[in-house]
Design an enzyme around this catalytic site. Structure first.
Site, PDB file in Angstrom:
ATOM      1  N   ASP A 104      35.622  -2.133 -23.604  1.00 56.56           N
ATOM      2  CA  ASP A 104      34.219  -1.761 -23.712  1.00 56.56           C
ATOM      3  C   ASP A 104      33.774  -2.104 -25.131  1.00 56.56           C
ATOM      4  OD1 ASP A 104      31.730  -0.544 -23.099  1.00 56.56           O
ATOM      5  OD2 ASP A 104      32.381   1.261 -24.141  1.00 56.56           O
ATOM      6  N   ASP A 142      35.570   4.825 -24.154  1.00 62.77           N
ATOM      7  CA  ASP A 142      35.383   6.111 -24.828  1.00 62.77           C
ATOM      8  C   ASP A 142      34.295   6.969 -24.190  1.00 62.77           C
ATOM      9  OD1 ASP A 142      33.226   4.550 -25.488  1.00 62.77           O
ATOM     10  OD2 ASP A 142      33.217   5.059 -27.621  1.00 62.77           O
TER      11      ASP A 142
END
Length: 834
Positions: free
Chosen positions: A321, A570
């Site tokens: 990501d 996250d």
């Protein structure tokens, strides 16, 4: 000339543009009675947070195993005979379970403490007063304050707001803050980055957006381990072998009992069955995983499941990501391009005044960190608003070196700082807009500083402006990202960047960290067909505008292509993909839901720890493979001797305590030491086939040599058993010496020490009595001769396996069957290039 700029926002229930804190709605909030009523009805924000695995789940996964069932049943039978000395093998059962439970409980406590440490709070309005409470205590219809830095605890509409900007990257992956006006929805799991306001918590608890996403990932799935899977395959096979051999062994020992009682028959029956269970391999694997996990914890990488250490060594595709992994989630000032007709000193003073006098948001803070406050007198200002996308100040512009006595009336100048598409005329200033787009294609964010005659009206369209400067900002890339990605590329791991952000921005960041971007994909155009999606996932490197469900689909598409996939993330938007990946890696500063489902947590959120985890996993799997043949050879030996005793109708030569000597000195202790050696060999599939390629001939040689000595030897049962055990030790020590090659001083010391300890056990008065040894020295030539022959078979099998089964030597080098083949898999460097 008519301007094509976006129109100014209409009046709303926002606060005045004087920068004062926004007032709460006229509603005084819920009363104490209304709060109590909602709590009684269960309409609260309290949910059962899954910060880690439940304790019972950890215990069950480590205790209720096939290995424990087999070994536990045999241990109970030995205890029933009253021969407790022969039950030493039961310690393997306890040690294996305790080590696995201890590591996972340690990880659970670490994550639970992190969850308590980062428990969020909320500011609410109740009974006409403002108070701060835990987010879990928010109830339905509470009025909740929105301030920069706040984590939004529930879903609901904005009631009043001024310049509200919400970071929704935790849900969507998009790094751009989203402007919110009265009536717009805000969602749990997001955060306020700018502005001020109030919203009503209309959806709380398990129905809130963040909780719904987290709930989809609640089911625990254990990380796949090829070592553990191969061991379980062996156990499954051996379970059937034990079930078949058990009545055969019982019948053979009963027939050959020669007047001995049921206890002797039971022990002689159990001994070969214990030898069929690779208890040492199971314990060694768990110990190796545990030591690797402890080592990684010291390097701020928390291992929640022991198999995850090995799992990352098998990964060949890593999905990242962008926000929070490649970037810090912050922006930084890059450059200020002063346009023709303006003085740099004047522009820098104006820029400093604009950012230091405005509301704090990410853009203003980044510029303020690089441009000092000139301290110019402020005559008026219009604060930044997400709706209009600009702020303005009017200043008395006095150059620092000016002779102010010569100026009767200092000039008052207005400056506007904002988004180019709102400040520039798309027709008359198209060239500037083209420059802005070119910088955006490179991943830069651009704001425009423009000059006006007077402070603009915030409720009216902007008049024509005189652009003075283009101010460039960029996302802050993690300083370790480029070196880490270069190391991963060297190790043959493909990297895919999967983000909810704009594809062009994502591609620009990917290029900045050294990735080669051949194809950029807008996920809104991804095909629905699984086969076409898998092809697209295989070809492209960068994916933008990816939803949480699409992240999961891309991971599963890569797995369908045969890849072992790791996913780092996250946010709550990463939870589904972390769950679907073979190995999920969460950042320590990320969402609790992400950390709860990940197998690895980088506690300090440093992406650069991944190479250390990779190296540790490769060391573990290569070393376990190196010594696994020792354990499996013992199983083959037991099966060989069991069949031989059944054919000849003889008693089994050994007691369980004799097998403990063999397991300890020729397998368990040296294997545990060799498994800790450095080894950087890259992972290759086929663990079980390579292990069996050496273990089968070695086990057959050991079993036949030992049984031949037992059949040909003369004397008491104790003497014949001791001679047979001597032959077995000779063959097994040769196998140990072969697997320890190439030798160095400490390996020679390990092998020599094990031989000395075994010899001491055969000759020591205490051990001879405990183990019932009686060595017949005048017949010692028999085990030396037949044991030596068995050792020759082992050596031939080892050389054959090195050439045709690619068995690694102790240095981790591969030996291929083709002598012309080059060193295609050399040892990887132990750390990333820095």
């Amino acid at each position: 000339m008519t301007s094509d700029r976006p129109p100014a926002p209409t009046a709303s229930s926002q606060s005045p543009d004087d920068g004062s804190p926004i007032e709460p709605p006229l509603d005084c909030g819920l009363t104490a009675a209304e709060v109590a009523e909602r709590r009684a009805a269960g309409r609260t924000n309290q949910v059962d947070q899954v910060t880690s695995r439940p304790l019972w789940s950890i215990i069950r996964a480590n205790v209720l195993t096939r290995f424990n069932a087999l070994l536990g049943a045999l241990f109970v039978l030995v205890v029933l005979t009253g021969s407790y000395a022969d039950g030493l093998f039961g310690l393997a059962l306890v040690v294996n379970s305790v080590m696995g439970i201890a590591q996972e409980v340690h990880a659970k406590r670490k994550l639970d403490s992190l969850a308590v440490l980062h428990a969020p709070t909320a500011t609410v309005r109740r009974d006409g007063a403002t108070t701060v409470i835990d987010s879990a205590q928010v109830v339905a219809d509470d009025l909740v304050r929105l301030c920069p830095g706040d984590q939004i605890p529930a879903d609901g509409p904005v009631l009043v707001g001024d310049g509200l900007e919400i970071d929704e990257s935790n849900l969507t992956g998009e790094s751009e803050a989203v402007a919110k006006a009265p009536g717009d929805q805000v969602y749990s799991g997001t955060a306020v980055v700018a502005g001020d306001g109030w919203f009503r918590a209309s959806v709380v608890g398990t129905e809130a957006t963040a909780q719904k996403l987290a709930h989809q990932a609640r089911r625990f799935t254990r990380a796949y381990s090829e070592v553990q899977h191969s061991t379980n395959v062996l156990l499954r096979w051996l379970t059937w072998v034990v079930l078949v051999m058990c009545p055969l062994s019982l019948w053979t020992q009963w027939r050959a009992a020669d007047g001995h009682g049921w206890r002797v028959i039971a022990l002689k029956t159990i001994t070969p069955l214990v030898g069929l269970i690779p208890e040492g391999l199971v314990v060694l694997t768990t110990l190796a995983f545990l030591l690797a996990a402890v080592q990684l914890t010291r390097q701020q990488a928390l291992v929640q499941e022991l198999p995850a250490v090995e799992g990352l060594a098998r990964v060949d595709v890593l999905c990242l990501d962008k926000t929070g992994t490649l970037t810090m989630g912050e922006v930084a000032f890059e450059n200020c391009q002063v346009l023709l007709g303006f003085d740099r000193g004047q522009v820098e003073r104006a820029l400093g005044a604009c950012v230091h006098q405005s509301q704090a948001n990410a853009t203003a803070l980044a510029i303020a960190a690089a441009v000092p406050d000139p301290g110019l007198p402020l005559m008026g200002r219009v604060p930044f608003s997400s709706a209009r996308k600009w702020s303005a100040v009017s200043l008395i512009d006095r150059p620092p070196a000016a002779d102010h006595s010569l100026i009767d009336r200092p000039p008052v100048v207005a400056w506007v700082l904002g988004a180019p598409e709102y400040l520039l005329d798309p027709v008359g200033q198209a060239d500037l807009l083209a420059q802005v787009q070119a910088r955006a294609d490179y991943g830069r964010r651009v704001v425009v500083l423009a000059r006006m005659e007077r402070l603009p009206d915030p409720q009216a369209d902007l008049p024509p402006l005189a652009p003075a400067a283009l101010v460039e900002l960029s996302e802050v890339v993690r300083p370790d990202a480029a070196a880490t990605l270069a190391y991963l590329a060297d190790q043959g791991i493909q990297v895919k960047v999967i983000s909810g952000d704009n594809p062009t921005t994502v591609a620009a960041v990917a290029r900045r960290v050294g990735l080669t971007v051949d194809q950029t994909v807008d996920a809104r155009q991804l095909p629905q067909d699984p086969a076409a999606l898998a092809d697209q996932a295989e070809r492209a490197t960068v994916f933008g505008r990816v939803s949480p469900a699409q992240k999961q689909a891309l991971v599963e598409a890569l797995q369908a292509k045969g890849h072992t996939v790791a996913m780092t993330g996250d946010g709550v938007n990463d939870v589904l993909a972390l769950k679907a990946a073979d190995i999920g890696v969460a950042m320590g500063n990320g969402a609790q839901a992400a950390k709860a489902v990940a197998q690895l947590v980088l506690l300090d959120s440093q992406f650069s720890h991944l190479p250390k985890v990779l190296a540790e996993g490769r060391r573990l799997i290569a070393n376990v493979e190196r010594v696994a043949s020792l354990f499996v050879a013992k199983n083959v030996m037991s099966a060989t001797m069991l069949v031989a005793t059944a054919i000849l109708g003889a008693q089994f030569p050994f007691l369980p305590r004799h097998m403990t000597i063999v397991s300890t000195f020729t397998i368990g202790l040296p294997a545990a030491i060799l498994a800790l050696a450095a080894n950087h060999r890259r992972y290759r599939p086929g663990f079980l086939s390579r292990v069996l390629g050496l273990a089968l001939p070695a086990g057959l040689a050991a079993g036949l040599a030992s049984f031949a000595v037992f059949a040909l030897g003369r004397g008491s049962p104790a003497q014949v058993s001791t001679l047979a055990l001597t032959a077995l030790l000779i063959v097994n020590f040769w196998l140990l010496g072969a697997l320890a090659r190439p030798y160095n001083w400490w390996k020679v010391l390990v092998v020599a020490t094990m031989v000395a300890l075994a010899a001491a056990a055969l000759h020591g008065s205490v051990t001879r009595h405990f183990f019932e040894f009686d060595l017949s020295y005048h017949q010692l030539w028999l085990p030396l001769l037949l044991g030596g022959a068995g050792a020759g078979v082992v050596e031939a099998a080892y050389q054959f396996s090195r050439r045709f089964h690619q068995v690694p030597d102790a240095a981790g080098h591969l030996h291929l069957h083709d002598p012309k083949a080059g060193p295609s898999n050399r040892p990887a460097p132990p750390s990333p290039r820095t």
